[in-house]
Design a protein around this motif. Structure first.
Motif, PDB file in Angstrom:
ATOM      1  N   UNK B   5       0.826  -1.245  -0.001  1.00 39.61           N
ATOM      2  CA  UNK B   5       0.045   0.011  -0.048  1.00 39.61           C
ATOM      3  C   UNK B   5       1.058   1.061  -0.038  1.00 39.61           C
ATOM      4  N   UNK B 188     -12.445  15.601   4.599  1.00 38.94           N
ATOM      5  CA  UNK B 188     -11.808  14.176   4.469  1.00 38.94           C
ATOM      6  C   UNK B 188     -12.965  13.305   4.654  1.00 38.94           C
ATOM      7  N   UNK B 192     -15.048  10.894   2.456  1.00 40.66           N
ATOM      8  CA  UNK B 192     -14.648   9.460   2.841  1.00 40.66           C
ATOM      9  C   UNK B 192     -16.268   8.735   3.057  1.00 40.66           C
ATOM     10  N   UNK B 258     -12.873  10.624  -3.279  1.00 39.54           N
ATOM     11  CA  UNK B 258     -13.011  11.298  -1.973  1.00 39.54           C
ATOM     12  C   UNK B 258     -12.714  10.581  -1.008  1.00 39.54           C
ATOM     13  N   UNK B 259     -12.463  11.232   0.259  1.00 37.91           N
ATOM     14  CA  UNK B 259     -11.776  10.910   1.450  1.00 37.91           C
ATOM     15  C   UNK B 259     -10.412  10.632   1.650  1.00 37.91           C
TER      16      UNK B 259
END
Lengths: 519, 310
Positions: B5, B188, B192, B258-259
């Motif tokens: 990641x 955020x 999210x 988003x997020x």
């Protein structure tokens, strides 16, 4: 906490609360008292009024009459905001966590911890979350992303988040649906701890075994009325089921089920497993037969339908249609094999609500009544008129938008849409959810009529009386497994009036409850 | 899992270095590494960088703003014309007011009426461009103030271009606000999980409204920088920048869904796009070839940096 005060003032008290929607009475002069430091179960069948009570407590609905008090404080505005200020928190299914934020960030969302400079102090938020988790004996990493948590940890986090906001009344609506047996155990330990700290907990669940283990007292509603409040120690499973089912047959008793079963097996499942559910499911469905699938929420009763219709893929096992092994990879493939699924959420998945009745009825057979991409007007109109009269759809005209129809009539349009494609196996998922009793029995009679025409029908439903009045055979599911396969006649009261639905409903309810979903 | 990641999240920094080294080796003899060329890259990308900081907020909140290129052009014209009429200060006010006004309309249409920001800002793109062409009669409006030209784009402090300071200030403010203030956290949270944010008592409509204002204001400032750098206000300035800006943000690890957002990443993304443009020009590619090569490189980089979602 301050035990003296907590003992005398109930956490929640509803007095004489009534609520109507349109002309329908959802709650009728209801009382409910939840003590501080107790876990109070709310029980009742579909439409008993449980969810209306919860929504009134949460401030989503305003009662037409009656008083709502929280720790002695009378609610007056009936808004979500007021309810939060009074200390009521409701745990929604995976609703209150932002998956892209960490656990600590979620817990302190909108009440962030700041440094003296006014900047966010994430380190302290992590520390405080850790202390909070430790004090409550919860094992969750505050620095993990909420989206990476398992269902159980997510739920515990949501509750901790609520508690950190000084919630003193906690409402849990079917909290165990997504949880493993181990997670349910942890949840219960946690709830007992909160209880000992004086939190009032309202617990709603269809799983009676859980209620028996966790709840101190229970209140049972039926048809919008309060029926009974008693300590769990005074209630047996039989007694609860008896009270929940009640004394009426709800107008479904009169439906006839003549045996139309033929010898040909139209559909067969051999040890079929999906990604999660179902597990090792086998069944045989004959032409002219109606079978029902019963099971608690999360038992996998809808998973079978999704699998058969190509919405989910199977992992192992064989599906046979007309005795031939088939692979159903998409809804298109399912339709080609003569399968039809009438989904649970009819407004989103079943009909195009702004289009006319005629358009919707033609949707699934549009190629058959089209030539060179143009629909043939006459064939189109003829099809619509035929189905409207056959199904007794009450509509101003074939060209009225489906939106203008009542719930029952919308459902008939959905049915008609699929019958137009002339399927041989019809799967109905919660066919009568939210529709009135008259349309309900009409739809069940229609199902029986389909069976007489030699079609095979599967009904998946949480309404037992509906399954009992429509089906020849009922499968019971728990945790993805088919645990029972019973002929409808086996559920009839021995030697008595065979149309006694209540007896059968109690018997079936007992079968559902006797196998706890968690093995 | 977490290493993989992180690897994806940090690919932008690795990619930046790889491309830089590649150009340094292949184009070193053509003057790629000379300080004038490197400072030129900073000058050319400053406007994209400023807008990319704001775009990080818009995307993080789960919205998008396609009107920024056209708004930059409009603000350059408004600033130049305002300066003609009422002096430097009035010109600056005109430019900023343009951004605030357009942003408020974008925000109101998106949050009050509920038109998706994709559509609102797409329509606004045409309206802003049409307006700037109309009020300027499609002519360039010259700017004569030396002070303005120095501060907004043309000046240097020693060898360092003023535009570098604009980039650094935008980055610093943008980074701290997104990571260290409640506003940034709520942006955020809104992107999210809007339902969850609302259940936590956050006014998500207000958050969306505000990020769209910020985005338009940043576009207006970018337009004023263009005006300073080219000593003129012109409707074509900033044309097509929205794509570079969105690409820069996405390259930098900001999620289109988003997020998730990173201001520093967006800036590196913007510099990377500037780097590619510069290298392709030095390599002697024709404009048509540049367009193709740039598009291909951006798609490749984004494809690698995105977490594949089922």
């Amino acid at each position: 906490m301050n035990t003296a005060a907590a003992d005398s003032v109930p956490a929640v008290r509803l007095t004489g609360v009534s609520k109507s929607f349109g002309g329908v009475r959802a709650l009728n002069d209801v009382n409910l008292e939840v003590k501080a430091g107790e876990i109070h179960a709310l029980l009742g069948g579909n439409g008993a009024g449980k969810s209306t009570v919860l929504k009134i407590l949460r401030g989503v609905h305003k009662p037409d009459a009656g008083r709502v008090e929280v720790f002695g404080h009378l609610l007056s505005e009936h808004t979500p905001d007021e309810s939060t200020r009074a200390g009521i928190a409701m745990i929604f299914q995976e609703m209150s966590l932002v998956p892209t934020l960490t656990v600590a960030q979620n817990i302190f969302l909108n009440q962030e911890i700041k440094t003296e400079l006014g900047l966010l102090d994430d380190r302290q938020a992590v520390e405080k979350s850790r202390t909070l988790f430790k004090a409550l004996d919860v094992d969750v990493d505050p620095e993990a992303l909420a989206g990476d948590l398992g269902a159980g940890q997510r739920q515990l986090t949501e509750i901790v988040k609520a508690i950190s906001r000084k919630a003193r009344v906690l409402i849990l609506d079917e909290p165990s649906t997504a949880l493993s047996a181990h997670d349910v155990e942890r949840l219960f330990t946690f709830l007992r701890k909160l209880k000992s700290e004086g939190v009032g907990i309202i617990y709603v669940s269809h799983r009676m075994d859980e209620i028996m283990r966790i709840a101190d007292r229970a209140t049972i509603f039926r048809d919008g009325r309060h029926v009974l409040t008693a300590p769990l120690s005074e209630l047996s499973l039989e007694k609860v089921i008896e009270v929940v089912v009640g004394g009426q047959s709800r107008g479904l008793s009169g439906i006839e089920r003549e045996n139309t079963k033929q010898d040909t097996v139209l559909l067969e499942l051999r040890h079929v497993s999906g990604m999660l559910k179902p597990v090792d499911a086998s069944l045989k469905l004959h032409a002219g037969e109606v079978i029902g699938i019963a099971g608690l929420l999360g038992s996998g009763r809808s998973a079978i339908a999704r699998l058969l219709f190509g919405l989910d893929q199977k992992n192992s096992g064989e599906i046979l249609v007309d005795g031939k092994v088939v692979e159903i990879t998409s809804p298109k493939a399912a339709i080609a094999l003569g399968l039809a699924l009438i989904p649970e959420d009819r407004l989103r998945q079943g009909v195009i609500i702004e289009h006319s009745v005629a358009n919707n009825l033609a949707l699934s057979v549009i190629d058959r009544i089209s030539r060179w991409g143009f629909t043939k007007g006459k064939a189109f109109q003829g099809l619509a008129d035929k189905h409207i009269s056959e199904l007794k759809v009450k509509t101003a005209s074939a060209n009225s938008p489906v939106r203008t129809l009542s719930g029952g009539n919308q459902q008939k349009v959905v049915l008609g849409k699929w019958l137009a494609s002339d399927p041989r196996v019809i799967i109905l998922d919660e066919p009568t959810a939210g529709i009135d009793i008259g349309s309900k029995s009409e739809i069940i009679m229609l199902v029986r009529q389909l069976a007489r025409q030699g079609k095979a029908v599967i009904i998946i439903s949480s309404e037992l009386n509906e399954l009992l009045s429509a089906c020849d055979r009922i499968l019971v599911m728990a945790d993805g497994h088919i645990t029972r396969d019973i002929a409808r006649t086996e559920l009839d009261a021995p030697g008595e009036d065979v149309s006694d639905l209540q007896y059968a409903e109690r018997a079936l309810q007992k079968l559902l409850q006797e196998m706890p979903g968690n093995v | 899992m977490s290493i993989l990641k992180n690897w994806r999240q940090n690919i932008i920094y690795l990619g930046f270095v790889v491309i830089f080294v590649f150009f340094a080796i292949t184009l070193g003899h053509k003057g790629f590494l000379e300080s004038t060329n490197l400072l030129n890259i900073v000058r050319q990308t400053a406007m994209i960088s400023v807008m990319a900081v704001a775009m990080t907020y818009v995307l993080s909140a789960g919205e998008i703003d396609l009107s920024i290129g056209a708004v930059a052009g409009l603000s350059s014209v408004a600033t130049a014309m305002g300066m003609d009429v009422g002096g430097v200060l009035f010109g600056i006010v005109c430019g900023l007011a343009t951004g605030a006004f357009v942003g408020a309309i974008n925000g109101a249409l998106t949050t009050r009426i509920g038109i998706p920001s994709f559509l609102t800002t797409l329509a606004m793109m045409g309206i802003a461009k049409g307006t700037s062409m109309w009020i300027s009669s499609t002519k360039a409006v010259p700017i004569l103030s030396d002070g303005y030209i120095w501060l907004f784009g043309g000046g240097n402090i020693g060898p360092i271009p003023v535009l570098l300071f604009w980039t650094l200030v935008a980055t610093a403010i943008g980074h701290v606000v997104l990571r260290k203030t409640t506003f940034g956290r709520w942006v955020l949270a809104t992107g999210g999980g809007e339902t969850a944010a609302r259940y936590s008592g956050i006014n998500t409509a207000s958050i969306k409204f505000r990020v769209l204002i910020i985005s338009s204001m940043a576009a207006a400032i970018a337009g004023m920088l263009y005006a300073g750098r080219f000593q003129t206000g012109r409707f074509q300035l900033g044309e097509g920048d929205e794509l570079s800006v969105i690409a820069a943000a996405v390259l930098g690890g900001t999620s289109l869904f988003g997020g998730k957002g990173s201001v520093v990443g967006s800036i590196i993304g913007a510099l990377m796009i500037g780097l590619i443009n510069n290298g392709l020009i030095l390599a002697g590619l024709e404009f048509s070839q540049q367009l193709i090569a740039r598009g291909a490189i951006i798609i490749l980089a984004v494809a690698i940096s995105q977490n594949r979602k089922a």
